[in-house]
Design a protein around this motif. Sequence first.
Motif, short mmCIF file in Angstrom:
data_model
loop_
_atom_site.label_atom_id
_atom_site.label_comp_id
_atom_site.label_asym_id
_atom_site.label_seq_id
_atom_site.Cartn_x
_atom_site.Cartn_y
_atom_site.Cartn_z
N THR A 34 0.81 -1.22 0.00
CA THR A 34 0.00 0.00 0.00
C THR A 34 0.84 1.27 0.00
OG1 THR A 34 -0.15 -0.18 2.39
CG2 THR A 34 -2.00 -1.06 1.13
N GLY A 35 2.14 1.14 -0.14
CA GLY A 35 2.99 2.33 -0.25
C GLY A 35 2.73 3.10 -1.53
N THR A 36 2.32 2.41 -2.57
CA THR A 36 2.00 3.07 -3.83
C THR A 36 0.58 3.64 -3.73
OG1 THR A 36 3.43 1.53 -4.99
CG2 THR A 36 1.81 2.70 -6.32
N HIS A 37 0.43 4.92 -4.04
CA HIS A 37 -0.84 5.60 -3.77
C HIS A 37 -1.60 5.96 -5.05
CE1 HIS A 37 1.13 6.96 0.23
NE2 HIS A 37 0.57 5.78 0.34
N ILE A 38 -2.88 6.26 -4.84
CA ILE A 38 -3.73 6.70 -5.95
C ILE A 38 -4.19 8.12 -5.64
CG2 ILE A 38 -5.82 6.27 -7.29
CD1 ILE A 38 -5.64 3.33 -6.29
N GLY A 39 -3.76 9.07 -6.45
CA GLY A 39 -4.12 10.46 -6.17
C GLY A 39 -5.04 11.07 -7.21
N CYS A 40 -5.27 10.36 -8.32
CA CYS A 40 -6.14 10.94 -9.34
C CYS A 40 -6.72 9.82 -10.18
CB CYS A 40 -5.38 11.93 -10.21
SG CYS A 40 -4.25 11.18 -11.40
N ASP A 41 -7.57 10.22 -11.14
CA ASP A 41 -8.13 9.23 -12.04
C ASP A 41 -7.91 9.63 -13.49
OD1 ASP A 41 -9.79 11.40 -11.84
OD2 ASP A 41 -11.45 10.31 -10.92
N THR A 42 -6.94 10.50 -13.70
CA THR A 42 -6.65 10.94 -15.07
C THR A 42 -5.16 10.84 -15.39
OG1 THR A 42 -6.57 13.20 -14.22
CG2 THR A 42 -8.62 12.50 -15.31
N SER A 43 -4.43 10.07 -14.59
CA SER A 43 -3.03 9.81 -14.92
C SER A 43 -2.17 11.07 -14.84
CB SER A 43 -2.97 9.24 -16.34
OG SER A 43 -1.84 8.42 -16.44
N GLN A 44 -2.45 11.92 -13.86
CA GLN A 44 -1.74 13.20 -13.84
C GLN A 44 -1.05 13.57 -12.55
OE1 GLN A 44 -5.11 14.89 -15.59
NE2 GLN A 44 -3.93 15.82 -17.24
N CYS A 45 -1.14 12.78 -11.51
CA CYS A 45 -0.59 13.23 -10.24
C CYS A 45 0.73 12.55 -9.87
CB CYS A 45 -1.60 13.04 -9.11
SG CYS A 45 -1.76 11.33 -8.59
N GLY A 46 0.96 11.37 -10.40
CA GLY A 46 2.23 10.70 -10.14
C GLY A 46 2.35 10.02 -8.78
N ALA A 47 1.28 10.02 -7.98
CA ALA A 47 1.35 9.37 -6.66
C ALA A 47 1.59 7.87 -6.80
CB ALA A 47 0.07 9.62 -5.88
N CYS A 48 1.31 7.33 -7.98
CA CYS A 48 1.32 5.88 -8.19
C CYS A 48 2.58 5.40 -8.90
CB CYS A 48 0.11 5.52 -9.05
SG CYS A 48 0.23 6.33 -10.66
N VAL A 49 3.58 6.26 -9.03
CA VAL A 49 4.74 5.89 -9.85
C VAL A 49 5.54 4.74 -9.22
CG1 VAL A 49 6.98 6.67 -10.75
CG2 VAL A 49 4.95 8.11 -11.01
N VAL A 50 5.80 3.72 -10.02
CA VAL A 50 6.67 2.61 -9.63
C VAL A 50 7.67 2.42 -10.78
CG1 VAL A 50 4.86 1.47 -8.28
CG2 VAL A 50 5.17 0.85 -10.70
N HIS A 51 8.61 1.53 -10.59
CA HIS A 51 9.51 1.22 -11.71
C HIS A 51 9.08 -0.10 -12.35
CE1 HIS A 51 13.01 3.78 -9.89
NE2 HIS A 51 11.97 4.50 -10.27
N VAL A 52 8.89 -0.07 -13.64
CA VAL A 52 8.63 -1.30 -14.39
C VAL A 52 9.83 -1.51 -15.31
CG1 VAL A 52 7.16 -2.43 -16.08
CG2 VAL A 52 6.13 -1.01 -14.29
N ASN A 53 10.53 -2.59 -15.07
CA ASN A 53 11.78 -2.84 -15.78
C ASN A 53 12.70 -1.62 -15.73
OD1 ASN A 53 10.87 -5.43 -16.43
ND2 ASN A 53 9.81 -4.66 -18.24
N GLY A 54 12.74 -1.00 -14.54
CA GLY A 54 13.67 0.11 -14.31
C GLY A 54 13.17 1.47 -14.75
N LYS A 55 12.01 1.52 -15.37
CA LYS A 55 11.51 2.81 -15.87
C LYS A 55 10.36 3.31 -15.01
CE LYS A 55 12.15 3.48 -20.81
NZ LYS A 55 12.47 2.31 -21.60
N SER A 56 10.37 4.61 -14.70
CA SER A 56 9.24 5.21 -13.97
C SER A 56 7.96 5.00 -14.75
CB SER A 56 9.45 6.72 -13.82
OG SER A 56 10.47 6.97 -12.93
N THR A 57 6.96 4.48 -14.07
CA THR A 57 5.70 4.16 -14.75
C THR A 57 4.55 4.51 -13.83
OG1 THR A 57 6.81 2.30 -15.82
CG2 THR A 57 4.39 2.26 -15.83
N LYS A 58 3.55 5.17 -14.37
CA LYS A 58 2.34 5.44 -13.57
C LYS A 58 1.53 4.15 -13.50
CE LYS A 58 2.21 10.41 -14.06
NZ LYS A 58 1.79 11.61 -14.79
#
Lengths: 155, 794
Positions: A34-58
């Motif tokens: 639950t460390g990864t958060h949800i701050g919006c519903d239009t892909s614009q806040c970045g609260a959910c960013v994780v790394h997928v294969n080393g790349k920042s991904t919403k």
Amino acid sequence: MQTITMKVNGVSTSCDVPDNTLLVSFLRETMGLTGTHIGCDTSQCGACVVHVNGKSTKSCTILAAQLEGAEVTTIEGIANGDELHPMQQAFHENHGLQCGFCTPGMVMSAIELVEKNKNLSEREIREGLEGNICRCTGYHNIVKSVQDAAGKMGG
Amino acid sequence: MPEGTVNQGIGASVRRKEDKRFLIGKGNYTDDINRAGQLHVYFLRSPVAFADIVSINKQKAEKASGVAAILTGEDVAADGLGGPICGWVPTNKDGSAPSEPPHPILANGRVRYVGDHVAAVFAETLDQAMSAAELIDVTYSEMPAITDLKTAIDSTQIHDGMENNTYFDWELGDEAATNDAFDKAATIVNVDIRNNRVIPNAMEPRAAVADYNTGDGRYTLFTTSQNPQLTRLVIGAFMLNIPESKFRVVAPDVGGGFGSKIYVYPEEAVCVWASKKLGRAVKWTADRTQAFLGDAHGRDHISEVKLALDKNNRITGLRVDTLANLGAYLSAFAMVTPTYLHGTLLSGVYDIPAIYTNVKGICTNTVNVDAYRGAGRPEATYLLERTMDVAAKQVGMDPAEFRRLNFIPKDAFPYQTAVALQYDVGDYEPLLDRAMAMIDYANFESRRAKSAKNGKCRGIGISTYIEACGIAPSAVVGALGGRVGLYESAVVRVDPTGTISVLTGTHSHGQGHDTTFAQIVCDKLGVGIETVEIVHGDSDRTPFGMGTYGSRSLAVGGTAISKALDKVIAKGKIIAAHMLEAADADIEFKDGKFTVMGTDREKSFGEIALSAYVPHNFPHDRLEPGLEETSFYDPLNFTYPSGTHIAEVEIDPATGVVELVDWVCCDDFGNLINPMVVEGQVHGGIAQGVGQALYEEAAYNDNGQLLSASYMDYCMPRADHFPSLKVENLVTACTHNDLGVKGCGEAGAIASPPAVINAVVDALSPLGVTDITMPATPQKVWQAIQAAQTKAAE
Ligand code: FES
Ligand code: FES
């Protein structure tokens, strides 16, 4: 429903996921991360960013089912045991967080930013974090944190 | 203070104790909490702004997969539930009481804004609840939406029994004396002000998880609240009729509030109600769209301002007539925000002998408007500081010098304003001087000329503000229509091994209380910060307190902690006297040790703590076991932080884009406990004010549709919108609390909008632009330039 296998924070996991499950829901609900958060519903806040294969991904903008074989790293997976990642440490030292809600996404975005270019100017840091909204800090100390971490990460 | 500092007491920039859990993803926010067997609720919201509900057909939806129940306004009425209440109700100028129309938690027969709650759909999963909501067939009989503040008064009544769509018509000040000042004025300055409507946008959307235990008959609510004790009181006593002892409210980690999480909204109450009714735990988390539609918005005033000056350019009178949009229903502090938190601040930092203000609170078909970071004080500061600039220009003075001329002089404190407040202490000139030095005000014209060479317009804007924080003395609050007291509580619990828990009635949602409050303990008791835990946010654990808003946590809550610590020390002295066989009066406490004065006989704090819990030979007639003390502190006055903020902007006249190029401020928050945390609060406040001034606007169209209901349409300030911010402090200590502190949480948001707009107007004034409304978007700036040039050409 699909069975997918991916590595999350270095641990291989295999799960059945519905076709419409977003990565962020998979991480929060199925994996309990639950460390990864949800701050919006239009892909614009970045609260959910994780790394997928080393790349920042919403993670609100990608389906779990798309990630067969992927390596996913979340905020829970970047410290080395008790030793914080230099970016985490820098946020602590420079008061780069207040309520902490944007912080996981901010830290994950910042890590990739610095890994790509260790000699970022202040402008480049500000532009590089443009996809992450923070309502608390006015960004000032976040920028300072990233500058500090860049130094420690070999800049 | 540099890394590796040893000082952990008052004045040290101690790194925050709370950081680690957030940095490693171990925060515990409401949406992170799940209860076994929980249902998810989705709220069907009104798609229209103003309509009678002709019918709701939910048969099809009830049969949809996973649906457990669908509740509507009829169920609410059948169960006799109340709605959210107004916490502070001023009196109308004719002495009558304001209108307080009911606010049903699910609409009953009529919807009054886009987003009003029509039905609550409970299902096994959120997806199922959302899908089922689409199957509910609601027939609306629409009426024309009322969204315009000026015409609302003459429109259809939004609530039965209300007149002129006006909640209240309030006044403050001496109208006759103010009229007299205008009659005698050498100069009269007129300014029309619009304070734009904005949306708080804490990054964590609101959420609630409610659970009812049939075994012990107790409810538990986890929720995103700035004041869980008040939430418990309002939902329990006024909405659902639950005895407080049977109701636990927990506000765990909360991801920002800025006012929007003070209030009790319908959703939390519905979750609690349904958890018993349906026999299952219920979870609700807003998505961002619901946050835009349903969270209380902020600001939204229009004001006519008149300033009277004598022949020496000294202000002699001020009149402000304001219409405040409060939305479709009254939120908890909706009435106090534009009245007592606004009208009382109209004197600013200036010596103004006569002030009169009239404020009308207007009902419209928009979501509720309530306190947002600063709450009334940003609106007052904006209109006053804009007017100061317009006045300076009108009389041909430098805006800094015009302000200086009218400052309340340093030797005039305590200063009684014409609008009820008494400022205890302050010194405004050094703040102005320091800020001017920081930005090199003297050489601004050469920077302007340099920008002009590059085709850019450069401007500088000043804001010298004051605010009233540390709300508030209960006697004052009560006399002015408040229905609560605004004291704060603290329990200091010393454990047998000497560790310390501080239970506070305030709540931390980014402010860093875990650290700052612990520093007060370290300072007073001479213990290490690692031995101190700050406990907040759980009604089962903390004493009844009023929560966090109005920059009150340190000034009121911190003082309560300080007073409870004093009691701990006093009791420790009695224990020490007993142990050391000395008189109570002979014991002194210093550096964590109780000593018999003038001797080397001493007991450490840890020894006293242990002895308090192992009281084998305590004289029970005068000494109870245990070491735990409580304080309820009611402040004696508001606190009055002040300061100067100066913005410098550069505008490209071809595009209208405003770039913020420099920012300085020098604030007086009284004594600082943790300067690093204070600076962070100022940064955040400035960013929110800059957002309001340049980017943010909650825009409704004539049909009452919220046009800016996503981050695609509502422009949030982002990292690349800011220069590095230069923040400094000077100190005049508050005279009436133990710590000498004033509060810092809202200052940035209060000071910054007029600094930005004054800078923008200054930049554009060579082109003939005299005013611009917030937000100064590129389109608006460009249009203002075109209009000014067309006018000049005529
Ligand atoms: S949740 Fe906002 S970008 Fe993903
Ligand atoms: S720290 Fe609260 S949103 Fe960034």
